[in-house]
Design an enzyme around this catalytic site. Structure first.
Site, PDB file in Angstrom:
ATOM      1  N   ASP A   9     -58.137  25.350  41.888  1.00 15.36           N
ATOM      2  CA  ASP A   9     -56.741  25.644  41.591  1.00 15.36           C
ATOM      3  C   ASP A   9     -55.849  24.777  42.467  1.00 15.36           C
ATOM      4  O   ASP A   9     -56.229  24.389  43.569  1.00 15.36           O
ATOM      5  CB  ASP A   9     -56.406  27.122  41.831  1.00 15.36           C
ATOM      6  CG  ASP A   9     -55.140  27.561  41.105  1.00 15.36           C
ATOM      7  OD1 ASP A   9     -54.713  26.865  40.150  1.00 15.36           O
ATOM      8  OD2 ASP A   9     -54.563  28.588  41.481  1.00 15.36           O
ATOM      9  N   GLY A  10     -54.684  24.469  41.927  1.00 13.73           N
ATOM     10  CA  GLY A  10     -53.676  23.737  42.662  1.00 13.73           C
ATOM     11  C   GLY A  10     -52.370  24.496  42.625  1.00 13.73           C
ATOM     12  O   GLY A  10     -52.138  25.314  41.734  1.00 13.73           O
ATOM     13  N   GLU A  47     -53.865  20.233  40.737  1.00 16.04           N
ATOM     14  CA  GLU A  47     -54.937  20.734  39.871  1.00 16.04           C
ATOM     15  C   GLU A  47     -56.042  19.684  39.741  1.00 16.04           C
ATOM     16  O   GLU A  47     -57.228  19.997  39.851  1.00 16.04           O
ATOM     17  CB  GLU A  47     -54.391  21.088  38.484  1.00 16.04           C
ATOM     18  CG  GLU A  47     -53.391  22.224  38.458  1.00 16.04           C
ATOM     19  CD  GLU A  47     -53.984  23.611  38.617  1.00 16.04           C
ATOM     20  OE1 GLU A  47     -55.224  23.749  38.763  1.00 16.04           O
ATOM     21  OE2 GLU A  47     -53.201  24.591  38.592  1.00 16.04           O
ATOM     22  N   ASP A  69     -57.652  27.118  35.793  1.00 11.71           N
ATOM     23  CA  ASP A  69     -56.612  27.736  34.975  1.00 11.71           C
ATOM     24  C   ASP A  69     -55.628  26.688  34.444  1.00 11.71           C
ATOM     25  O   ASP A  69     -54.634  27.012  33.813  1.00 11.71           O
ATOM     26  CB  ASP A  69     -55.881  28.854  35.727  1.00 11.71           C
ATOM     27  CG  ASP A  69     -55.151  28.358  36.971  1.00 11.71           C
ATOM     28  OD1 ASP A  69     -55.022  27.133  37.170  1.00 11.71           O
ATOM     29  OD2 ASP A  69     -54.701  29.212  37.757  1.00 11.71           O
ATOM     30  N   HIS A 124     -53.995  33.797  37.748  1.00 15.21           N
ATOM     31  CA  HIS A 124     -53.316  34.972  38.312  1.00 15.21           C
ATOM     32  C   HIS A 124     -53.714  36.234  37.555  1.00 15.21           C
ATOM     33  O   HIS A 124     -52.889  37.069  37.222  1.00 15.21           O
ATOM     34  CB  HIS A 124     -51.800  34.781  38.307  1.00 15.21           C
ATOM     35  CG  HIS A 124     -51.380  33.479  38.896  1.00 15.21           C
ATOM     36  ND1 HIS A 124     -51.332  33.264  40.250  1.00 15.21           N
ATOM     37  CD2 HIS A 124     -51.031  32.306  38.315  1.00 15.21           C
ATOM     38  CE1 HIS A 124     -50.960  32.017  40.480  1.00 15.21           C
ATOM     39  NE2 HIS A 124     -50.769  31.411  39.333  1.00 15.21           N
ATOM     40  N   ASP A 134     -56.357  30.066  44.406  1.00 17.75           N
ATOM     41  CA  ASP A 134     -54.893  30.114  44.455  1.00 17.75           C
ATOM     42  C   ASP A 134     -54.421  30.525  45.847  1.00 17.75           C
ATOM     43  O   ASP A 134     -53.490  29.929  46.398  1.00 17.75           O
ATOM     44  CB  ASP A 134     -54.362  31.075  43.394  1.00 17.75           C
ATOM     45  CG  ASP A 134     -52.845  31.131  43.388  1.00 17.75           C
ATOM     46  OD1 ASP A 134     -52.222  30.092  43.069  1.00 17.75           O
ATOM     47  OD2 ASP A 134     -52.285  32.189  43.725  1.00 17.75           O
TER      48      ASP A 134
END
Length: 146
Positions: A9-10, A47, A69, A124, A134
């Site tokens: 994740d970024g 990302e 995501d 999320h 995250d």
């Protein structure tokens, strides 16, 4: 080949702005976490950078399931955007230069060393590893470093 799961994740505070990335690597019950910070970047770059760092951490060719995501990342592979961009000289369908070419090219170098399957996860949400990535990305921004 070893079967590895990589979650990535970024995050970015502002877009552009300071950014962070997080990676969780899983192999036979073992877990390794990586995170980092960049002072001026975009969410999409973070990302991509997370995926690059996850694959770069592998020391030998592996069978990889990479979870993200990021529709931007997943669709580039699953919908063959990357194939089209390369065929068109790194131009989009509207003939403009593809953004983040430097990272896409670096990611492709890492992907070719492994068998990678890209899987989209809902961000999320209820995926503990995506949520952990995250948390690490956001913490990297908050701390101003990895």
């Amino acid at each position: 080949m070893k079967a590895i799961e990589i979650y990535t994740d970024g995050a970015c505070s502002g877009n552009p702005g300071p950014g962070g990335w997080g990676v969780v690597l899983l192999y036979q019950g073992n877990k390794k976490e990586l995170a980092g910070y960049q002072p001026e970047t975009t969410n999409n770059r973070m990302e991509l950078f997370a995926a690059i760092q996850g694959l770069a951490a592998l020391r030998e060719p592996c069978e990889v399931t990479l979870y993200s995501d990021s529709s931007y990342l997943i669709n580039a592979f699953e919908k063959h955007w990357l194939d089209n961009w390369q065929r068109n000289g790194w131009k989009t369908s509207s003939k403009s230069p593809v953004e983040n070419q430097d990272l896409w090219k670096l990611l492709l170098l890492h992907v070719k060393n492994h068998r990678v399957r890209f899987v989209k996860v809902k961000g999320h949400s209820d995926n503990a590893y995506n949520n952990r990535c995250d948390e690490m990305a956001v913490a990297a921004i908050r701390n101003g470093r990895a």
